[in-house]
Enzyme design. Structure first.
Site, PDB file in Angstrom:
ATOM      1  N   ALA A  65      59.295   2.801 -28.021  1.00 37.88           N
ATOM      2  CA  ALA A  65      59.835   1.963 -26.956  1.00 37.88           C
ATOM      3  C   ALA A  65      61.356   2.025 -27.024  1.00 37.88           C
ATOM      4  O   ALA A  65      61.926   2.307 -28.083  1.00 37.88           O
ATOM      5  CB  ALA A  65      59.349   0.535 -27.139  1.00 37.88           C
ATOM      6  N   GLY A 110      55.734   3.187 -29.995  1.00 40.62           N
ATOM      7  CA  GLY A 110      54.953   3.169 -28.751  1.00 40.62           C
ATOM      8  C   GLY A 110      54.441   4.553 -28.364  1.00 40.62           C
ATOM      9  O   GLY A 110      53.402   4.663 -27.707  1.00 40.62           O
ATOM     10  N   GLU A 113      51.413   4.916 -30.290  1.00 37.90           N
ATOM     11  CA  GLU A 113      50.407   3.996 -29.739  1.00 37.90           C
ATOM     12  C   GLU A 113      49.774   4.583 -28.469  1.00 37.90           C
ATOM     13  O   GLU A 113      48.556   4.504 -28.281  1.00 37.90           O
ATOM     14  CB  GLU A 113      51.049   2.633 -29.455  1.00 37.90           C
ATOM     15  CG  GLU A 113      51.445   1.924 -30.745  1.00 37.90           C
ATOM     16  CD  GLU A 113      52.125   0.594 -30.495  1.00 37.90           C
ATOM     17  OE1 GLU A 113      53.263   0.609 -29.959  1.00 37.90           O
ATOM     18  OE2 GLU A 113      51.537  -0.449 -30.800  1.00 37.90           O
ATOM     19  N   GLU A 133      58.246   0.323 -36.492  1.00 37.27           N
ATOM     20  CA  GLU A 133      58.682  -0.974 -35.949  1.00 37.27           C
ATOM     21  C   GLU A 133      59.183  -1.934 -37.022  1.00 37.27           C
ATOM     22  O   GLU A 133      60.142  -2.666 -36.831  1.00 37.27           O
ATOM     23  CB  GLU A 133      57.526  -1.638 -35.167  1.00 37.27           C
ATOM     24  CG  GLU A 133      57.243  -1.006 -33.815  1.00 37.27           C
ATOM     25  CD  GLU A 133      56.272   0.165 -33.878  1.00 37.27           C
ATOM     26  OE1 GLU A 133      56.004   0.676 -34.989  1.00 37.27           O
ATOM     27  OE2 GLU A 133      55.780   0.579 -32.815  1.00 37.27           O
TER      28      GLU A 133
HETATM   29  N1  COA Z   1      64.980   3.909 -28.007  1.00 36.86           N
HETATM   30  C1  COA Z   1      66.124   4.187 -27.369  1.00 36.86           C
HETATM   31  N2  COA Z   1      66.830   5.314 -27.550  1.00 36.86           N
HETATM   32  C2  COA Z   1      66.329   6.208 -28.422  1.00 36.86           C
HETATM   33  C3  COA Z   1      65.132   6.003 -29.117  1.00 36.86           C
HETATM   34  C4  COA Z   1      64.438   4.793 -28.883  1.00 36.86           C
HETATM   35  N3  COA Z   1      63.271   4.517 -29.455  1.00 36.86           N
HETATM   36  N4  COA Z   1      64.910   7.071 -29.925  1.00 36.86           N
HETATM   37  C5  COA Z   1      65.916   7.913 -29.728  1.00 36.86           C
HETATM   38  N5  COA Z   1      66.796   7.402 -28.813  1.00 36.86           N
HETATM   39  C6  COA Z   1      68.026   8.001 -28.315  1.00 36.86           C
HETATM   40  C7  COA Z   1      69.166   7.826 -29.316  1.00 36.86           C
HETATM   41  O1  COA Z   1      69.768   6.554 -29.156  1.00 36.86           O
HETATM   42  C8  COA Z   1      70.075   8.949 -28.897  1.00 36.86           C
HETATM   43  O2  COA Z   1      70.759   8.585 -27.713  1.00 36.86           O
HETATM   44  P1  COA Z   1      72.391   8.741 -27.631  1.00 36.86           P
HETATM   45  O3  COA Z   1      72.584  10.224 -27.677  1.00 36.86           O
HETATM   46  O4  COA Z   1      72.726   8.118 -26.320  1.00 36.86           O
HETATM   47  O5  COA Z   1      72.948   8.060 -28.816  1.00 36.86           O
HETATM   48  C9  COA Z   1      69.103  10.053 -28.499  1.00 36.86           C
HETATM   49  O6  COA Z   1      67.866   9.414 -28.214  1.00 36.86           O
HETATM   50  C10 COA Z   1      68.865  11.063 -29.598  1.00 36.86           C
HETATM   51  O7  COA Z   1      68.463  10.362 -30.763  1.00 36.86           O
HETATM   52  P2  COA Z   1      69.202  10.473 -32.173  1.00 36.86           P
HETATM   53  O8  COA Z   1      68.906   9.236 -32.953  1.00 36.86           O
HETATM   54  O9  COA Z   1      70.654  10.809 -31.974  1.00 36.86           O
HETATM   55  O10 COA Z   1      68.444  11.740 -32.773  1.00 36.86           O
HETATM   56  P3  COA Z   1      68.201  12.064 -34.312  1.00 36.86           P
HETATM   57  O11 COA Z   1      67.671  13.445 -34.363  1.00 36.86           O
HETATM   58  O12 COA Z   1      69.380  11.742 -35.139  1.00 36.86           O
HETATM   59  O13 COA Z   1      67.031  11.046 -34.768  1.00 36.86           O
HETATM   60  C11 COA Z   1      64.964   9.842 -34.516  1.00 36.86           C
HETATM   61  C12 COA Z   1      65.769  11.101 -34.156  1.00 36.86           C
HETATM   62  C13 COA Z   1      63.654   9.860 -33.706  1.00 36.86           C
HETATM   63  C14 COA Z   1      64.651   9.824 -36.010  1.00 36.86           C
HETATM   64  C15 COA Z   1      65.795   8.592 -34.168  1.00 36.86           C
HETATM   65  O14 COA Z   1      66.242   8.737 -32.800  1.00 36.86           O
HETATM   66  C16 COA Z   1      65.035   7.303 -34.243  1.00 36.86           C
HETATM   67  O15 COA Z   1      64.819   6.802 -35.335  1.00 36.86           O
HETATM   68  N6  COA Z   1      64.626   6.748 -33.083  1.00 36.86           N
HETATM   69  C17 COA Z   1      63.962   5.473 -33.048  1.00 36.86           C
HETATM   70  C18 COA Z   1      62.515   5.593 -33.476  1.00 36.86           C
HETATM   71  C19 COA Z   1      61.850   4.232 -33.501  1.00 36.86           C
HETATM   72  O16 COA Z   1      62.168   3.372 -34.286  1.00 36.86           O
HETATM   73  N7  COA Z   1      60.890   4.046 -32.594  1.00 36.86           N
HETATM   74  C20 COA Z   1      60.116   2.828 -32.509  1.00 36.86           C
HETATM   75  C21 COA Z   1      60.757   1.900 -31.580  1.00 36.86           C
HETATM   76  S1  COA Z   1      59.919   0.337 -31.545  1.00 36.86           S
END
Ligand code: COA
Length: 254
Positions: A65, A110, A113, A133
Site C-alpha cells: 500500500a 498489500g 495480500e 507492515e
Molecule cells: N508506498 C509508497 N511509495 C513506495 C512504496 C510504497 N509502499 N514502495 C516504494 N515506493 C516508492 C519509493 O518511495 C520511491 O519513490 P521516490 O523515488 O519518489 O522516492 C520509489 O518507489 C522507489 O523505491 P525505493 O525505496 O527508492 O527503491 P529501493 O530499491 O531502494 O527499495 C523497497 C525497494 C521495496 C525495498 C522499498 O521501496 C520499500 O521498502 N518499500 C516499502 C515496502 C513496504 O513496506 N510495503 C508495505 C507497505 S504497508
C-alpha cells in the site's frame, strides 16, 4: 495521461497491470478504484476465461500500500482504506474466473495480500516477498494475517508477520506460497501458457473448481463435500459436459 491500471485482452485472457512503476506499483486509492473497475470488466466479459494480475516495469509486482498516502490517516480513515483494499482482495477471491498473479520483483504488504487472493502465483527468480507492515508500526489490512497462515501454515506465517522479514522466491516456493519460480525472461511465456491451458477448459468447471475450493476450505468437511457435490451436479447441465464425455466415448481427441 497514462492509465494507472492497464486492461488488455489477449484471446481469452485479460491482463490487469498496475501501472505505477515509479512508485514500485504501490497501491493508492486511485489504483484500488481502477482495479475494481478492471476486475468488474473482466467479470462481465464472457470471452474472458482467465485473468492475469501483474505490475508494470521490471522491479515490482506491487510493493505494498502507498505509505505516503497512509501516513496522515486517522483510525477511521485507515478503516475506510482497509475496507477499500478488502473490496479488491475479495473481488479477486470471488471472481468467477481463475486469476493468476504474475510476479516479477517486489511483492510486499498489500501486494502479497492481493497475490494471495489470486488462485495461482507465478514468480520470477528475483522476486521478493514479505509482510513488512510491522516495521511501519501497523499490521496487514487486506486479510494478510488470514490468508498467509491458510496458505503456508500458522507457524511460519506468524514468524514472517511478526518480523516483517523479506524473503526470496526460492523460499516462497519452499513455503508453498507460489506455484512456480522461473527466470524473469520466461515469466510471461510460462504464465500465458498456464493461462491458455486453463482457458481451454470448461469455463463453468473452472468456476466450480474455484468456488468449491474457496468456499469448502472455509467450512467443515461435511458441508464442503455436499457443496462440492452440488457444484459437480450443476456441471451436468452444461454443453461442455455432454460434449466432453461424448468425445471420450467416441475416442475423439480433445
Ligand atoms: N508506498 C509508497 N511509495 C513506495 C512504496 C510504497 N509502499 N514502495 C516504494 N515506493 C516508492 C519509493 O518511495 C520511491 O519513490 P521516490 O523515488 O519518489 O522516492 C520509489 O518507489 C522507489 O523505491 P525505493 O525505496 O527508492 O527503491 P529501493 O530499491 O531502494 O527499495 C523497497 C525497494 C521495496 C525495498 C522499498 O521501496 C520499500 O521498502 N518499500 C516499502 C515496502 C513496504 O513496506 N510495503 C508495505 C507497505 S504497508
Amino acid at each position: 495521461m497514462e492509465e494507472i491500471v492497464l486492461y488488455e485482452k489477449k484471446d481469452k485472457i485479460a491482463v490487469v497491470t498496475v501501472n505505477r512503476a515509479d512508485a514500485l506499483n504501490a497501491l493508492n486509492k486511485d489504483v484500488n478504484l481502477a482495479l475494481l473497475d478492471c476486475l468488474d470488466k473482466a467479470a462481465a466479459d464472457d470471452d474472458v476465461r482467465v485473468v492475469i494480475l501483474t505490475g508494470s516495469g521490471n522491479r515490482a509486482f506491487i510493493a505494498g500500500a502507498d505509505i505516503k498516502e497512509m501516513l496522515p490517516l486517522s483510525s477511521p480513515e485507515a478503516r475506510d482504506h482497509g475496507l477499500r483494499s478488502k473490496r479488491v482482495a475479495d473481488k479477486l477471491w470471488n471472481l468467477e474466473k481463475p486469476v493468476i498473479a504474475m510476479i516479477d520483483g517486489f511483492c510486499l504488504g498489500g501486494g502479497l495480500e492481493y497475490a494471495m487472493a489470486c488462485d495461482i502465483r507465478i514468480a520470477s527468480e528475483k522476486s521478493k516477498f514479505g509482510l513488512p507492515e510491522i516495521t511501519l508500526g501497523i499490521i496487514p489490512g487486506s486479510a494478510g494475517t488470514q490468508r498467509l497462515p491458510r496458505l503456508i501454515g500458522l507457524t511460519k506465517a506468524k514468524e514472517l508477520a511478526l518480523t516483517g522479514e523479506i524473503f526470496d522466491a526460492k523460499l516462497a516456493l519452499d513455503y508453498g506460497l507460489v506455484n512456480h519460480v522461473v527466470p524473469s525472461e520466461t515469466l510471461a511465456e510460462k504464465t500465458y501458457a498456464l493461462a491458455d491451458r486453463i482457458a481451454r477448459q470448461s469455463a463453468f468447471s473452472a468456476k466450480m473448481v474455484k468456488t468449491a475450493m474457496n468456499k469448502g476450505t472455509e467450512t467443515d468437511m461435511e458441508t464442503a463435500s455436499l457443496f462440492e457435490i452440488n457444484c459437480f451436479a450443476l456441471c451436468f447441465s452444461t454443453r461442455e459436459q455432454k460434449e466432453g464425455m461424448q468425445a471420450f466415448v467416441d475416442k475423439k481427441k480433445k
